[in-house]
Every structure is written in structure tokens, then in C-alpha cells.
Design an enzyme around this catalytic site. Structure first.
Site: not given
Ligand code: FPP
Length: 238
Positions: A16, A64
Site C-alpha cells: 500500500d 480496486n
Molecule cells: C495500493 O497502493 C497498491 C495497489 C492497488 C497496486 C499494487 C501494485 C503494485 C505494487 C504494482 C506492481 C505489482 C506487480 C505485481 C507488478 P495505493 O495506490 O492504494 O496507494 P495509496 O493508498 O497511497 O493511494
């Protein structure tokens, strides 16, 4: 490096903080996801030396899809790119890749790449990397219950056989051990529908670091802290 005998066998990570990482820099959220993907590579590579045999990462949840259309599309492009770019190294580095989650809603081009990577790494015997993509714990349990009900209907399973050993065979994770440690980055202390059944006895670590800043060094420190924990699985100490 000598493997740590107290290392968790299976670590699961809720990655996250990508969006905030980018926003703090005045950049689009997708840039944070790209930086997050680079950390995935670093953390997967760190596993053998740290004694972690199974690593499961939460890449995209069933919830998501509620994000903007452009962020969802950007993430799907990133997953395809990651598989295309990393397939060679993952195979060469003896990583066995599996995907969990419901593939039905994913675009066929992505599903083909996922199937291809699973197949290409099926004989690998090193780190077991599981990527949760369109995964939700409740969704997984519901799909498992549906399959189980189907088997009962066909007479393949007697309802009296349903217990906490038979039920997990219907989960996406049926070949994986339960996680010993679940890490969530970015300071949020919630599990967000991740591995609900499997994490019943997992230890949790909530780390303030945003995922794109979560280095192999920080990972190693978290594992050292885990090694100091006393796990009793509901029993009392002898
Ligand atoms: C949560 O951070 C993250 C995600 C929903 C996506 C996770 C994806 C990756 C780490 C990219 C790469 C993965 C692979 C397997 C290639 P957020 O966007 O919710 O963060 P925030 O809470 O700060 O908005």
C-alpha cells in the site's frame, strides 16, 4: 548468507502507498505503481537469502475496480508489462510464479500472459511467488463454497466430510501453506479482504513506509522482529 532459522516460511504483503508516494512528489498515481513494481523485483530477489520460501503479494483487489478508469487501465497495462519484462529473469532465478484471484473479469490478453508465466516457471523450485490479481478474500471463499456445493450435488463429497482440512482445498491457495507473517505498508492498519481464511494465525506487521520505499533492508528488519515473536497458535506455553 546463512538462512535465518526463525525466518517466516510464507510472507504475504499488502503493498500500500503507491498513490501517496507519487502524490507527495506531485506526480500522477500511476508513477507510484511503476515505482512499486520495481520494489516487487527487489523484494522477490531478497527472499532466498532471507530464508523466505513463499511470498504472496496483493497486486489488485476485487474492490480496486472502483478506482478511476484510467488508473485501472494503467494498472492492467503495468501487469502485462511486468509479466513480459520479468518472465525471463523470474524463470532464470528459479522463481515459481502463481496467480490467485478471479480471472473471469480480467482481459484475455492478461490472462494469457498469466497462464504463460505460470507454465514457464512451473518446474522452478526456488521462491514461490504468488500474485493476487482481482483477488478478494470474501470472493475467494464464496467461489470455493460454490465449487464445494457443486461437488456435493454431484455426490463427489459427503457434507459430513466438510471440515477445516477439506474446505481449503477449494480455495485458490490450495497448494500454498498459510502465511506466517502479513505485512502492510503505508501506515494503514487493516487487512482489506486479503487471505481471510489463510491468515487466521498469521502475525501482522503494519509498517509506516510507503510501498515504493520498502527496501530489502527494511524487509530484513521486519523479518528479524518476526523472529522474536512467540507464536502459540492458541495453545499455552509448556
Ligand atoms: C495500493 O497502493 C497498491 C495497489 C492497488 C497496486 C499494487 C501494485 C503494485 C505494487 C504494482 C506492481 C505489482 C506487480 C505485481 C507488478 P495505493 O495506490 O492504494 O496507494 P495509496 O493508498 O497511497 O493511494
Amino acid at each position: 548468507m546463512t538462512p535465518n532459522p526463525r525466518a517466516p516460511h510464507h510472507v504475504a504483503i499488502i503493498m500500500d502507498g503507491n498513490g501517496r508516494w507519487a502524490q507527495l512528489r506531485g506526480r500522477p498515481r500511476l508513477l507510484g505503481h511503476h515505482a512499486g513494481a520495481r520494489r516487487v523485483k527487489e523484494i522477490v530477489r531478497a527472499c532466498p537469502d532471507l530464508g523466505v520460501k513463499y511470498l504472496t503479494i496483493f497486486a489488485f483487489s476485487t474492490e480496486n475496480w472502483k478506482r478511476t478508469q484510467s488508473e485501472v487501465a494503467g494498472l492492467m497495462r503495468l501487469f502485462k508489462r511486468y509479466i513480459r519484462r520479468e518472465a525471463h529473469d523470474l524463470k532464470a532465478e528459479n522463481v515459481r510464479v502463481r496467480f490467485i484471484g478471479d480471472r473471469v473479469k480480467l482481459e484475455p490478453a492478461l490472462v494469457d500472459l498469466m497462464d504463460g508465466l505460470e507454465l514457464a516457471t512451473a518446474e522452478n523450485t526456488g521462491t514461490n511467488l504468488t500474485i493476487a490479481l482481482n483477488y478478494g478474500g470474501r470472493d475467494e471463499v464464496t467461489r470455493a463454497a460454490r465449487r464445494l456445493a457443486h461437488d456435493v450435488k454431484l455426490g463427489k463429497l459427503d457434507p459430513r466430510q466438510i471440515c477445516d482440512e477439506t474446505f481449503p482445498r477449494y480455495l485458490d491457495t490450495y497448494v500454498l501453506p498459510d502465511p506466517d507473517l502479513v505485512i502492510r505498508t503505508s501506515g494503514e492498519a487493516r487487512i482489506s479482504n486479503f487471505l481471510l481464511w489463510q491468515s487466521a494465525y498469521a502475525e501482522y506487521e503494519f509498517i509506516d513506509t510507503l510501498w515504493p520505499d520498502f527496501s530489502a533492508q527494511i524487509f530484513a528488519e521486519v523479518l528479524v522482529r518476526y523472529g522474536l515473536r512467540d507464536r502459540r497458535f492458541g495453545a499455552v506455553k509448556a
